[in-house]
Scaffold this active site. Structure first.
Site, PDB file in Angstrom:
ATOM      1  CD  GLU A 291      -8.879  -9.298  -3.596  1.00 47.96           C
ATOM      2  OE1 GLU A 291      -9.755  -8.958  -2.787  1.00 47.96           O
ATOM      3  OE2 GLU A 291      -7.712  -9.596  -3.235  1.00 47.96           O
TER       4      GLU A 291
ATOM      5  CG  HIS B  73      -5.447  -6.263  -0.221  1.00 52.31           C
ATOM      6  ND1 HIS B  73      -6.670  -6.315   0.390  1.00 52.31           N
ATOM      7  CD2 HIS B  73      -5.506  -7.149  -1.257  1.00 52.31           C
ATOM      8  CE1 HIS B  73      -7.449  -7.178  -0.264  1.00 52.31           C
ATOM      9  NE2 HIS B  73      -6.767  -7.689  -1.262  1.00 52.31           N
TER      10      HIS B  73
ATOM     11  CE1 TYR C 252      -9.381  -3.009   0.224  1.00 57.05           C
ATOM     12  CE2 TYR C 252      -8.376  -1.206  -0.996  1.00 57.05           C
ATOM     13  CZ  TYR C 252      -8.261  -2.294  -0.149  1.00 57.05           C
ATOM     14  OH  TYR C 252      -7.030  -2.676   0.326  1.00 57.05           O
TER      15      TYR C 252
ATOM     16  CE  LYS D  18      -3.997  -2.200   2.263  1.00 50.96           C
ATOM     17  NZ  LYS D  18      -4.962  -2.114   3.386  1.00 50.96           N
TER      18      LYS D  18
ATOM     19  CG  ASN E  40      -3.659  -2.120   6.923  1.00 48.33           C
ATOM     20  OD1 ASN E  40      -3.560  -1.798   5.740  1.00 48.33           O
ATOM     21  ND2 ASN E  40      -4.660  -2.851   7.376  1.00 48.33           N
TER      22      ASN E  40
HETATM   23  P1  ATP Z   1      -7.034  -6.195   3.468  1.00 46.61           P
HETATM   24  O1  ATP Z   1      -8.405  -6.474   2.898  1.00 46.61           O
HETATM   25  O2  ATP Z   1      -6.478  -4.850   3.099  1.00 46.61           O
HETATM   26  O3  ATP Z   1      -6.053  -7.311   3.249  1.00 46.61           O
HETATM   27  P2  ATP Z   1      -8.065  -6.951   6.012  1.00 46.61           P
HETATM   28  O4  ATP Z   1      -8.746  -8.061   5.312  1.00 46.61           O
HETATM   29  O5  ATP Z   1      -7.173  -7.263   7.175  1.00 46.61           O
HETATM   30  O6  ATP Z   1      -7.161  -6.108   5.044  1.00 46.61           O
HETATM   31  P3  ATP Z   1     -10.601  -5.538   5.936  1.00 46.61           P
HETATM   32  O7  ATP Z   1     -11.531  -5.676   7.071  1.00 46.61           O
HETATM   33  O8  ATP Z   1     -10.861  -6.312   4.673  1.00 46.61           O
HETATM   34  O9  ATP Z   1      -9.130  -5.861   6.476  1.00 46.61           O
HETATM   35  O10 ATP Z   1     -10.460  -3.993   5.605  1.00 46.61           O
HETATM   36  C1  ATP Z   1      -9.876  -3.580   4.393  1.00 46.61           C
HETATM   37  C2  ATP Z   1      -8.954  -2.424   4.663  1.00 46.61           C
HETATM   38  O11 ATP Z   1      -9.732  -1.306   5.090  1.00 46.61           O
HETATM   39  C3  ATP Z   1      -7.931  -2.624   5.784  1.00 46.61           C
HETATM   40  O12 ATP Z   1      -6.761  -3.283   5.381  1.00 46.61           O
HETATM   41  C4  ATP Z   1      -7.632  -1.204   6.182  1.00 46.61           C
HETATM   42  O13 ATP Z   1      -6.693  -0.583   5.295  1.00 46.61           O
HETATM   43  C5  ATP Z   1      -8.989  -0.517   6.015  1.00 46.61           C
HETATM   44  N1  ATP Z   1      -9.698  -0.491   7.297  1.00 46.61           N
HETATM   45  C6  ATP Z   1     -10.285  -1.528   7.932  1.00 46.61           C
HETATM   46  N2  ATP Z   1     -10.837  -1.147   9.094  1.00 46.61           N
HETATM   47  C7  ATP Z   1     -10.603   0.189   9.198  1.00 46.61           C
HETATM   48  C8  ATP Z   1     -10.918   1.186  10.164  1.00 46.61           C
HETATM   49  N3  ATP Z   1     -11.575   0.879  11.278  1.00 46.61           N
HETATM   50  N4  ATP Z   1     -10.498   2.451   9.936  1.00 46.61           N
HETATM   51  C9  ATP Z   1      -9.827   2.770   8.813  1.00 46.61           C
HETATM   52  N5  ATP Z   1      -9.499   1.884   7.856  1.00 46.61           N
HETATM   53  C10 ATP Z   1      -9.865   0.613   8.044  1.00 46.61           C
HETATM   54 MG    MG Z   2      -9.907  -7.816   3.485  1.00 49.74          MG
END
Ligand code: ATP
Ligand code: MG
Length: 137
Positions: free
Chosen positions: A126, A115, A49, A9, A112
């Site tokens: 994807e 992804h 997304y 990211k 974070n």
């Molecule tokens: P990813 O899909 O990016 O691999 P993940 O599966 O761990 O991560 P998801 O719940 O799918 O997490 O959320 C997708 C992304 O949205 C997260 O990686 C993060 O960048 C963002 N995100 C999730 N929760 C929050 C939050 N509470 N506040 C801000 N951004 C968030």
């Molecule tokens: Mg996810």
């Protein structure tokens, strides 16, 4: 053998962490079989997304993912989807285990660093979102 879609990211590409993150994947036995650096438009990030459209952080997430270039990649290995998510660590770096990418590099739950696809079906979709058949060998 399985494949998964990974994204390094903007918070990580900006801090020049692509190599360090790739080393974590390789050390875990994941092979980088395709990789490119791209700058998503807000529309493209929003489409990628779309599953999170109703979540309160959607706008912030889309803006962040389109803010600067990302590195999109296909990782291959035994149980690549689960293994990648293990190496990534918990979504919120505060909850991530020691040694994981998010523990070492993530700035916040939003910024974070990586992804990773969460299931076989989403991995397939994807990968096809970013890579053509010609780019995958
Ligand atoms: P990813 O899909 O990016 O691999 P993940 O599966 O761990 O991560 P998801 O719940 O799918 O997490 O959320 C997708 C992304 O949205 C997260 O990686 C993060 O960048 C963002 N995100 C999730 N929760 C929050 C939050 N509470 N506040 C801000 N951004 C968030
Ligand atoms: Mg996810």
């Amino acid at each position: 053998i399985e494949r998964t879609l990974s994204i390094i990211k903007p918070d990580a590409t900006r801090r020049n962490l692509t190599g360090k993150i790739n080393a974590k994947f390789e050390d875990a036995g994941l092979r980088i079989v395709a990789q490119k650096r791209i700058h998503l438009s807000p529309a493209q990030a929003g489409q990628f997304y779309a599953v999170h459209k109703e979540r309160p952080f959607y706008g912030e997430l889309v803006e962040f993912m389109a803010s600067e270039p990302v590195v999109v990649q296909v990782l291959e290995g035994e149980n690549a989807i689960a293994k990648n998510r293990e190496v990534m660590g918990a979504t919120n770096p505060a909850n991530a285990d020691a040694g994981t990418i998010r523990k070492e590099f993530a700035l916040s739950v939003g910024e974070n660093s990586v992804h990773g696809s969460d299931a076989a079906e989403t991995a397939k979709e994807e990968i096809a979102f970013f890579f053509s058949g010609l780019e995958l060998v």
